[in-house]
Design a protein around this motif. Structure first.
Motif, PDB file in Angstrom:
ATOM      1  N   GLY A 143      74.516 -19.525  39.905  1.00  0.00           N
ATOM      2  CA  GLY A 143      73.279 -20.192  39.624  1.00  0.00           C
ATOM      3  C   GLY A 143      73.034 -21.352  40.648  1.00  0.00           C
ATOM      4  N   VAL A 190      79.708 -28.050  32.353  1.00  0.00           N
ATOM      5  CA  VAL A 190      79.784 -27.379  33.515  1.00  0.00           C
ATOM      6  C   VAL A 190      80.629 -27.838  34.749  1.00  0.00           C
ATOM      7  N   ALA A 234      73.827 -22.399  35.409  1.00  0.00           N
ATOM      8  CA  ALA A 234      74.416 -23.173  36.629  1.00  0.00           C
ATOM      9  C   ALA A 234      75.988 -23.164  36.858  1.00  0.00           C
ATOM     10  N   ARG A 270      88.216 -22.398  36.428  1.00  0.00           N
ATOM     11  CA  ARG A 270      88.407 -21.027  36.475  1.00  0.00           C
ATOM     12  C   ARG A 270      88.896 -20.683  37.679  1.00  0.00           C
ATOM     13  N   GLY A 325      76.193 -12.240  39.742  1.00  0.00           N
ATOM     14  CA  GLY A 325      77.333 -12.629  39.537  1.00  0.00           C
ATOM     15  C   GLY A 325      78.021 -12.066  38.021  1.00  0.00           C
ATOM     16  N   ARG A 336      74.685 -25.407  28.629  1.00  0.00           N
ATOM     17  CA  ARG A 336      75.398 -26.503  28.365  1.00  0.00           C
ATOM     18  C   ARG A 336      75.220 -27.854  29.291  1.00  0.00           C
ATOM     19  N   VAL A 340      72.108 -14.283  28.174  1.00  0.00           N
ATOM     20  CA  VAL A 340      70.822 -13.653  27.522  1.00  0.00           C
ATOM     21  C   VAL A 340      70.230 -12.719  28.672  1.00  0.00           C
ATOM     22  N   PRO A 364      78.897 -20.880  39.362  1.00  0.00           N
ATOM     23  CA  PRO A 364      78.684 -20.873  40.808  1.00  0.00           C
ATOM     24  C   PRO A 364      77.795 -20.009  41.316  1.00  0.00           C
ATOM     25  N   CYS A 383      71.943 -15.605  36.023  1.00  0.00           N
ATOM     26  CA  CYS A 383      73.106 -16.252  36.538  1.00  0.00           C
ATOM     27  C   CYS A 383      73.852 -16.712  35.492  1.00  0.00           C
ATOM     28  N   ASP A 384      73.786 -15.990  34.401  1.00  0.00           N
ATOM     29  CA  ASP A 384      74.227 -16.683  33.034  1.00  0.00           C
ATOM     30  C   ASP A 384      75.551 -15.924  32.596  1.00  0.00           C
ATOM     31  N   GLU A 435      70.198 -24.210  32.163  1.00  0.00           N
ATOM     32  CA  GLU A 435      71.595 -24.426  31.803  1.00  0.00           C
ATOM     33  C   GLU A 435      71.799 -24.678  30.200  1.00  0.00           C
ATOM     34  N   GLY A 447      86.239 -12.779  41.913  1.00  0.00           N
ATOM     35  CA  GLY A 447      85.255 -12.976  40.910  1.00  0.00           C
ATOM     36  C   GLY A 447      84.130 -13.916  41.236  1.00  0.00           C
TER      37      GLY A 447
HETATM   38  N1  APR Z   1      71.006 -19.802  28.925  1.00  0.00           N
HETATM   39  C1  APR Z   1      71.413 -20.775  29.646  1.00  0.00           C
HETATM   40  N2  APR Z   1      72.487 -20.890  30.323  1.00  0.00           N
HETATM   41  C2  APR Z   1      73.592 -19.954  30.015  1.00  0.00           C
HETATM   42  C3  APR Z   1      73.522 -19.074  29.089  1.00  0.00           C
HETATM   43  C4  APR Z   1      71.926 -18.815  28.332  1.00  0.00           C
HETATM   44  N3  APR Z   1      71.629 -17.852  27.219  1.00  0.00           N
HETATM   45  N4  APR Z   1      74.387 -18.173  28.686  1.00  0.00           N
HETATM   46  C5  APR Z   1      75.409 -18.645  29.523  1.00  0.00           C
HETATM   47  N5  APR Z   1      74.844 -19.572  30.384  1.00  0.00           N
HETATM   48  C6  APR Z   1      75.507 -20.379  31.570  1.00  0.00           C
HETATM   49  C7  APR Z   1      77.013 -20.853  31.072  1.00  0.00           C
HETATM   50  O1  APR Z   1      77.077 -22.170  30.347  1.00  0.00           O
HETATM   51  C8  APR Z   1      77.509 -21.135  32.508  1.00  0.00           C
HETATM   52  O2  APR Z   1      77.308 -22.419  33.232  1.00  0.00           O
HETATM   53  O3  APR Z   1      75.553 -19.764  32.535  1.00  0.00           O
HETATM   54  C9  APR Z   1      76.730 -20.119  33.392  1.00  0.00           C
HETATM   55  C10 APR Z   1      77.377 -19.050  33.925  1.00  0.00           C
HETATM   56  O4  APR Z   1      78.246 -19.015  34.638  1.00  0.00           O
HETATM   57  P1  APR Z   1      79.750 -18.231  34.963  1.00  0.00           P
HETATM   58  O5  APR Z   1      80.101 -17.656  33.691  1.00  0.00           O
HETATM   59  O6  APR Z   1      80.729 -19.201  35.615  1.00  0.00           O
HETATM   60  O7  APR Z   1      79.181 -17.035  35.981  1.00  0.00           O
HETATM   61  P2  APR Z   1      78.975 -16.750  37.363  1.00  0.00           P
HETATM   62  O8  APR Z   1      78.113 -18.123  37.803  1.00  0.00           O
HETATM   63  O9  APR Z   1      78.391 -15.667  37.705  1.00  0.00           O
HETATM   64  O10 APR Z   1      80.310 -17.181  37.972  1.00  0.00           O
HETATM   65  C11 APR Z   1      81.265 -16.140  38.041  1.00  0.00           C
HETATM   66  O11 APR Z   1      82.881 -17.571  38.745  1.00  0.00           O
HETATM   67  O12 APR Z   1      83.481 -18.765  36.607  1.00  0.00           O
HETATM   68  C12 APR Z   1      84.001 -18.073  37.848  1.00  0.00           C
HETATM   69  O13 APR Z   1      85.712 -16.660  38.479  1.00  0.00           O
HETATM   70  C13 APR Z   1      84.865 -16.906  37.310  1.00  0.00           C
HETATM   71  O14 APR Z   1      84.013 -14.636  37.805  1.00  0.00           O
HETATM   72  C14 APR Z   1      83.693 -15.903  37.342  1.00  0.00           C
HETATM   73  C15 APR Z   1      82.441 -16.201  38.520  1.00  0.00           C
END
Ligand code: APR
Length: 392
Positions: free
Chosen positions: A14, A39, A10, A44, A282, A34, A165, A12, A159-160, A32, A295
């Motif tokens: 997701g 969240v 969850a 960032r 992402g 966390r 994973v 940006p 979207c993690d 999600e 990003g």
């Molecule tokens: N199971 C469930 N959720 C997970 C897992 C997992 N195994 N691993 C990670 N997550 C969750 C994280 O807690 C986080 O809330 O997935 C989410 C991933 O979010 P981001 O890392 O922000 O990735 P994304 O949504 O692609 O955003 C990418 O946004 O964070 C900014 O600029 C930053 O480039 C980045 C962009």
């Protein structure tokens, strides 16, 4: 339990995908790891480029997501303290971005999704993906109460993020990965110092520095540091002294430092961005440096491409867009990776303090000057900053 799209994460990516699918009547569940608090607080990124803003407008979400977010205006670049301004939106034909701190965007996307009845499950642990190369993939996880759960679906959206994973659930042999170390470290500082009038970058022999607004009363600063140093040991006074020097402003207003971290400038791309019914979105698929602020915008662009592809497949039984997902997303990703590297070289000493450093610094200066002397060069820069419509 069954849904159409299981969205893992969850952030940006997701949350944007969840909202776009919900608005199109496609059933989805977001898992999600966390808590909601975590969240909603992750600070960032800070800029929604114009192309990303158009996604929300296209799906009728602009008023809820972009409400009273300041429009991007001038970009200020000081070379050895000498200020020059670029009217980036004007140079891009009026395509302005929005200054939206990431946590505000996430809060608004969360509210929009849940207010309309969206199914978002926080603290979902040990998410595991099964039968991704079948017509009926499924997901298992442990819910917040500790019970083992199972979710059957037609598609899984990974979207993690980089450490998630999803990418790790694809057989290594199926993937090609590209990595690049820029050899530049950034020390990033969040402080309750008044936001700059415009996004500000300082280029000098002292090293790169930048200041961006994070709301009216907070600023995010970046300071380039030589790898091998640990800037987290720098006392506050030294940080402010370096910022005044590099930004060419000896009256820079300061404030309490609330966060400090180091960012190793690295890039990463995985190809393909899909495996069977799993689609990576992402940061799960690519990592780009903060130069050019792409990003979060890449994550949103991927989410739009996937939403459109799933909608077409579900409505018209046509999976052509799903099969084109990787090509469409990677064309934009590689263009933005090139833009980010081009930008990084321009504003740093090309990350090169070797013998070729002086020569490359001259190239970087020529590249920067062209933005202020050549309208076509400035327009090309502004087009990428606004978000190029590759597949318009
Ligand atoms: N199971 C469930 N959720 C997970 C897992 C997992 N195994 N691993 C990670 N997550 C969750 C994280 O807690 C986080 O809330 O997935 C989410 C991933 O979010 P981001 O890392 O922000 O990735 P994304 O949504 O692609 O955003 C990418 O946004 O964070 C900014 O600029 C930053 O480039 C980045 C962009």
């Amino acid at each position: 339990e069954t849904t159409t799209v299981a969205i893992i994460g969850a952030g940006p990516a997701g949350l944007t995908l969840a909202n776009l699918l919900q608005r199109s009547g496609i059933d989805c569940v977001v898992l999600e790891a966390r808590s909601r608090t975590y969240v909603e607080r992750r600070q960032r990124a800070g800029i929604l480029d114009n192309a990303a803003g158009q996604i929300f407008a296209e799906y009728g979400l602009a008023d809820r997501v972009l409400a009273n977010a300041p429009l991007e205006q001038l970009l200020e670049i000081r070379y050895q303290g000498e200020p020059r301004f670029l009217d980036v939106p004007g140079l891009a034909g009026g395509r302005a971005g929005h200054l939206v701190p990431q946590q505000l965007l996430v809060q608004r996307l969360l509210a929009a999704f849940t207010e309309d009845g969206g199914d978002l499950r926080f603290e979902s642990l040990d998410v595991t993906l099964h039968d991704l190369d079948s017509e009926r993939p499924w997901v298992t996880y442990r819910d917040a109460a500790g019970s083992e759960r199972e979710l059957r679906c037609s598609y899984v959206a990974g979207c993690d993020g980089f450490h998630g994973v999803s990418r790790r659930s694809i057989p290594e042999a199926a993937l090609t990965t590209y990595t690049f170390e820029h050899g530049i470290g950034w020390f990033t500082v969040l402080a309750d110092a008044p936001a700059p009038r415009y996004p500000l970058m300082g280029i000098s022999q002292h090293g790169f520095a930048a200041q961006f607004a994070r709301g009216p009363a907070a600023s995010r600063f970046y300071l380039q540091y030589r790898t091998g140093v640990d800037p987290r040991q720098w006392p506050d006074e030294y940080i402010w002294q370096q910022l005044r020097l590099r930004l060419g402003d000896d009256r820079l207003p300061t404030g309490p430092v609330t966060e400090r971290d180091v960012v190793e400038m690295r890039s990463f791309v995985v190809d393909p961005m899909a495996y069977g019914r799993l689609f990576l979105v992402g940061d799960a698929a690519h990592i780009i440096t903060p130069m050019g602020a792409k990003g979060m915008n890449l994550a949103l662009a991927d989410a739009q491409v996937l939403a459109r592809a799933v909608i077409t497949a579900e409505r018209d039984g046509d999976d052509a867009d799903l099969r084109a997902y990787t090509d469409v997303c990677l064309r934009r990703t590689w263009n933005y990776q090139e833009f980010s590297r081009w930008f990084t070289e321009m504003v740093h000493d090309a990350g090169d303090d070797s013998a070729s450093g002086p020569f490359r610094r001259q190239l970087a200066k020529a590249r920067l000057d062209r933005l202020f002397t050549s309208p076509p060069a400035a327009a090309a820069f502004a087009d990428l900053m606004a978000g190029t419509q590759f597949d318009a």
